[in-house]
Design an enzyme around this catalytic site. Sequence first.
Site, PDB file in Angstrom:
ATOM      1  N   LEU A 261      68.524  14.509  18.684  1.00 34.70           N
ATOM      2  CA  LEU A 261      68.609  13.616  17.528  1.00 34.70           C
ATOM      3  C   LEU A 261      69.286  12.295  17.887  1.00 34.70           C
ATOM      4  CD1 LEU A 261      69.429  16.131  14.651  1.00 34.70           C
ATOM      5  CD2 LEU A 261      67.277  14.947  15.043  1.00 34.70           C
ATOM      6  N   ARG A 265      67.548   8.871  17.119  1.00 36.69           N
ATOM      7  CA  ARG A 265      68.083   7.901  16.160  1.00 36.69           C
ATOM      8  C   ARG A 265      67.889   6.463  16.614  1.00 36.69           C
ATOM      9  NH1 ARG A 265      72.811  12.158  15.052  1.00 36.69           N
ATOM     10  NH2 ARG A 265      71.698  13.166  13.344  1.00 36.69           N
ATOM     11  N   TYR A 403      64.816  11.369   7.711  1.00 40.38           N
ATOM     12  CA  TYR A 403      64.717  12.210   8.913  1.00 40.38           C
ATOM     13  C   TYR A 403      65.578  11.721  10.074  1.00 40.38           C
ATOM     14  CZ  TYR A 403      60.268   9.642  10.269  1.00 40.38           C
ATOM     15  OH  TYR A 403      59.291   8.740  10.586  1.00 40.38           O
ATOM     16  N   GLU A 404      65.705  12.578  11.096  1.00 43.08           N
ATOM     17  CA  GLU A 404      66.666  12.366  12.204  1.00 43.08           C
ATOM     18  C   GLU A 404      68.113  12.372  11.684  1.00 43.08           C
ATOM     19  OE1 GLU A 404      65.644  12.293  15.300  1.00 43.08           O
ATOM     20  OE2 GLU A 404      63.547  11.771  15.128  1.00 43.08           O
ATOM     21  N   GLY A 405      68.355  13.165  10.660  1.00 43.91           N
ATOM     22  CA  GLY A 405      69.685  13.194  10.030  1.00 43.91           C
ATOM     23  C   GLY A 405      69.717  12.159   8.927  1.00 43.91           C
TER      24      GLY A 405
END
Length: 596
Positions: A261, A265, A403-405
Amino acid sequence: MEDITRGGQFLVKETKCENVFTPEDFSEEQIMMRDSVKEFVDKEIWPNKDRFEHKDYAFTEEMMRKAGEMGFLSVAVPENYGGMGMGFVDTCLVCDYISGATGSFSTAFGAHTGIGTMPITLYGTEEQKQKYVPKLASGEWFGAYCLTEPGAGSDANSGKTKAVLSEDGTHYKITGQKMWISNAGFCSVFIVFARIEDDKNITGFIVENDPSNGITMNEEEHKLGIRASSTRQVFFADTKVPVENMLAARGEGFKIAMNALNVGRIKLAAACLDAQRRVTSNAVNYANERIQFNTPISSFGAIRYKLAEMATSAYAGESATYRAAKDIENRIKLREAEGASHQEAELKGVEEFAIECSILKVAVSEDVQNCADEGIQIYGGMGFSEDTPMESAWRDARIARIYEGTNEINRMLSVGMLIKKAMKGHVDLLGPAMKVQEELMGIPSFDTPDYSELFSEEKEMVGKLKKAFLMVAGAAVQKYGMDLDAHQQLLMAAADMLIEIYMAESTILRTEKLAKKEGEDKAKEQIAMAKLYLYKAVDIVAARGKESIISFAEGDEQRMMLMGLRRFTKYTNMPNIVGLRETITAKLVAENSYCF
């Protein structure tokens, strides 16, 4: 060599403009790469935008195969596994320019090259890499990543999918349900996270997509945006996975997920950049052509305001993303020079700048949404119509904040990781925070400094914003210690301060470097953008700092800190904001595109 920047140090160290990498520093090879990616997008993707909007999943797959033939899927893959083995900046560059036309293709590309391939290149055994990576690099096979479950989203380590070792010890049987799986509909191999027995942490596995092996899927999800990105639920029922397909060691899945991730990011930030350039260019074209009250609307101040802000955000996003990408690349090279393997060097290099990756993810995903939103507004009623490219850009942008946290998780991570680094002694926050406290006790200087040199006042301003952050975050850490995690609203406010400092500083340094090289008159629009961005950053730091101080401090301490905040967010010479916007828009309107 040890003077190389560490992650998070931007906050306590002065960075010289000569030491940042900017888009103006691209090599001839990088420019050729960028142009070939742009040509591919302009020829193959942009003219077929409506096919993506009408959920033509087969077309997304076809374009992914073409991208594979062009070598675009293999940029980050080492040469001995069939890749180009290019540097981290090149990876971000391709990710940036391939993502501008539609979020559907951007997501398919990002999920495959990032979280679909990277975990194997970075954590796989030699056998695993030889077996899978060349096929993924060429586009013969596509990858997908199965982490999220109905009950495990932001809390990724809470997944219920089980992996049970067979009696003969030759394979695991995986059973569970995964959701929101990008590329599920056409992938050949999944990275699947499952829990063995009652392990604290999940474990990663490489699972080939074979429907006869207990793998089934739901229909394609109906989504707000990224409509032709294949997104399905995936079910595993006693799916047999050979023991040699475990990725890294047992219980290391959570670590793999987190590191994948981090890379994801910064790439997601890069993937939002060309979308902003294209939206801005389209908005400028439309504003120049649209006549109301006998004048092009691009001559109206209300529209000029929007165009200047859109261009400034895009420029700031580029400045910060490529600065961090090069810092990561330098760190990877340093590790390799010290004898680390490519795997270890890349992992540690990205991990070192995890704070910056989170900052960028938040800042750029929010900017691309604002940009598309203003794009719709400039188009007026036409912007709301599917006949113009604005509404799809707006819908596609929305997922980037999730998404991606989520951006909330990334805000808290950025400050949380910074505090952890300080505790480990990797970034000295305590010393500078104490100095700020001493400075607050002292008598401020009333001398008017000499600001004749370009950006001298702006750079001093950035230094003061850093002090404001150290003052607020330092006091919060002193008050709550390790319990600071429980005070999410304070963390979020501190994160906004941190984000603005990094973005504003990156924009100023890029522009200072450009002005030194080309001359100030050649860079006057960029200088205006850097000053405009900083002005807005100062306001955000002042507002978020004040909100924090009045929420956790009281009495004398509160008064003292509010006084400090005012001192740290005060210009000696205020910029003429309307004038700056005019300078920026005049150039955009004359060039009829985003031209920086």
